[in-house]
Design a protein around this motif. Sequence first.
Motif, PDB file in Angstrom:
ATOM      1  N   GLY A  70       0.784  -1.223   0.000  1.00  0.00           N
ATOM      2  CA  GLY A  70       0.000   0.000   0.000  1.00  0.00           C
ATOM      3  C   GLY A  70       0.819   1.277   0.000  1.00  0.00           C
ATOM      4  N   LYS A  71       2.138   1.187   0.015  1.00  0.00           N
ATOM      5  CA  LYS A  71       3.002   2.376   0.017  1.00  0.00           C
ATOM      6  C   LYS A  71       3.808   2.422  -1.274  1.00  0.00           C
ATOM      7  N   ASP A  72       4.237   3.626  -1.633  1.00  0.00           N
ATOM      8  CA  ASP A  72       5.100   3.790  -2.796  1.00  0.00           C
ATOM      9  C   ASP A  72       6.466   3.173  -2.490  1.00  0.00           C
ATOM     10  N   GLN A  73       7.207   2.778  -3.523  1.00  0.00           N
ATOM     11  CA  GLN A  73       8.485   2.095  -3.287  1.00  0.00           C
ATOM     12  C   GLN A  73       9.490   2.991  -2.561  1.00  0.00           C
ATOM     13  N   GLU A  74       9.484   4.329  -2.825  1.00  0.00           N
ATOM     14  CA  GLU A  74      10.410   5.230  -2.132  1.00  0.00           C
ATOM     15  C   GLU A  74      10.085   5.329  -0.648  1.00  0.00           C
ATOM     16  N   GLU A  75       8.818   5.159  -0.319  1.00  0.00           N
ATOM     17  CA  GLU A  75       8.386   5.245   1.071  1.00  0.00           C
ATOM     18  C   GLU A  75       8.644   3.939   1.821  1.00  0.00           C
ATOM     19  N   TYR A  76       8.471   2.800   1.137  1.00  0.00           N
ATOM     20  CA  TYR A  76       8.644   1.509   1.804  1.00  0.00           C
ATOM     21  C   TYR A  76      10.121   1.118   1.885  1.00  0.00           C
ATOM     22  N   PHE A  77      10.816   1.183   0.754  1.00  0.00           N
ATOM     23  CA  PHE A  77      12.247   0.890   0.727  1.00  0.00           C
ATOM     24  C   PHE A  77      12.990   2.221   0.647  1.00  0.00           C
ATOM     25  N   VAL A  78      13.394   2.735   1.806  1.00  0.00           N
ATOM     26  CA  VAL A  78      14.026   4.056   1.870  1.00  0.00           C
ATOM     27  C   VAL A  78      15.430   4.018   1.282  1.00  0.00           C
ATOM     28  N   ARG A  79      16.152   2.927   1.524  1.00  0.00           N
ATOM     29  CA  ARG A  79      17.516   2.824   0.995  1.00  0.00           C
ATOM     30  C   ARG A  79      17.504   2.697  -0.526  1.00  0.00           C
ATOM     31  N   PRO A  80      18.319   3.493  -1.221  1.00  0.00           N
ATOM     32  CA  PRO A  80      18.326   3.422  -2.687  1.00  0.00           C
ATOM     33  C   PRO A  80      18.834   2.087  -3.224  1.00  0.00           C
ATOM     34  N   THR A  81      19.676   1.391  -2.456  1.00  0.00           N
ATOM     35  CA  THR A  81      20.175   0.096  -2.929  1.00  0.00           C
ATOM     36  C   THR A  81      19.048  -0.926  -3.025  1.00  0.00           C
ATOM     37  N   LEU A  82      18.083  -0.856  -2.104  1.00  0.00           N
ATOM     38  CA  LEU A  82      16.960  -1.784  -2.146  1.00  0.00           C
ATOM     39  C   LEU A  82      16.045  -1.488  -3.331  1.00  0.00           C
ATOM     40  N   ARG A  83      15.863  -0.197  -3.640  1.00  0.00           N
ATOM     41  CA  ARG A  83      15.067   0.164  -4.817  1.00  0.00           C
ATOM     42  C   ARG A  83      15.779  -0.265  -6.092  1.00  0.00           C
ATOM     43  N   LEU A  84      17.103  -0.204  -6.093  1.00  0.00           N
ATOM     44  CA  LEU A  84      17.886  -0.650  -7.247  1.00  0.00           C
ATOM     45  C   LEU A  84      17.706  -2.152  -7.461  1.00  0.00           C
TER      46      LEU A  84
END
Length: 169
Positions: A71-85
Amino acid sequence: MADDNNTVSDLSDLKDIAADAPSADETQTPTQPLRDQEIDAQGRAYATGRRKDAVARVWLKPGSGKITINGKDQEEYFVRPTLRLVINQPFAISEREGQYDIVATVSGGGLSGQAGAVKHGISQALTRYEPALRSTVKAAGFLTRDSRVVERKKYGRAKARRSFQFSKR
């Protein structure tokens, strides 16, 4: 020399036989994907991804590239940029950035395991939506479930393998 039944007595005969054989391009039929597209009634592909103790249920559909996790945006749920990568790796490998919307629910494990689970789920769902991408995603190793998990603690030990400190006296 070569007989009518294609027997070879010399290497030069082999060259003659190979020239008579049809090439690989002429013998193949038009290739079709080995698997069928798996889409539900809403036009989405579903897959389950796992990593460590985390389990991710992933739905993929064509869209603008929005990724929603629990239910959250990826930037909000995974704060670390490595996890979004890590999450966006399947799209980068298949050159599909910004073409699909993702809705995922993740439970269990920590953030790193959850990111790996979402990546595994996205890869699986991508290959179900576009079966032609399977070889690309599989070659990158994203379809393989990383089965490494934390070893359980044993009795008589401080942790899984570490012993208690030895006391001489």
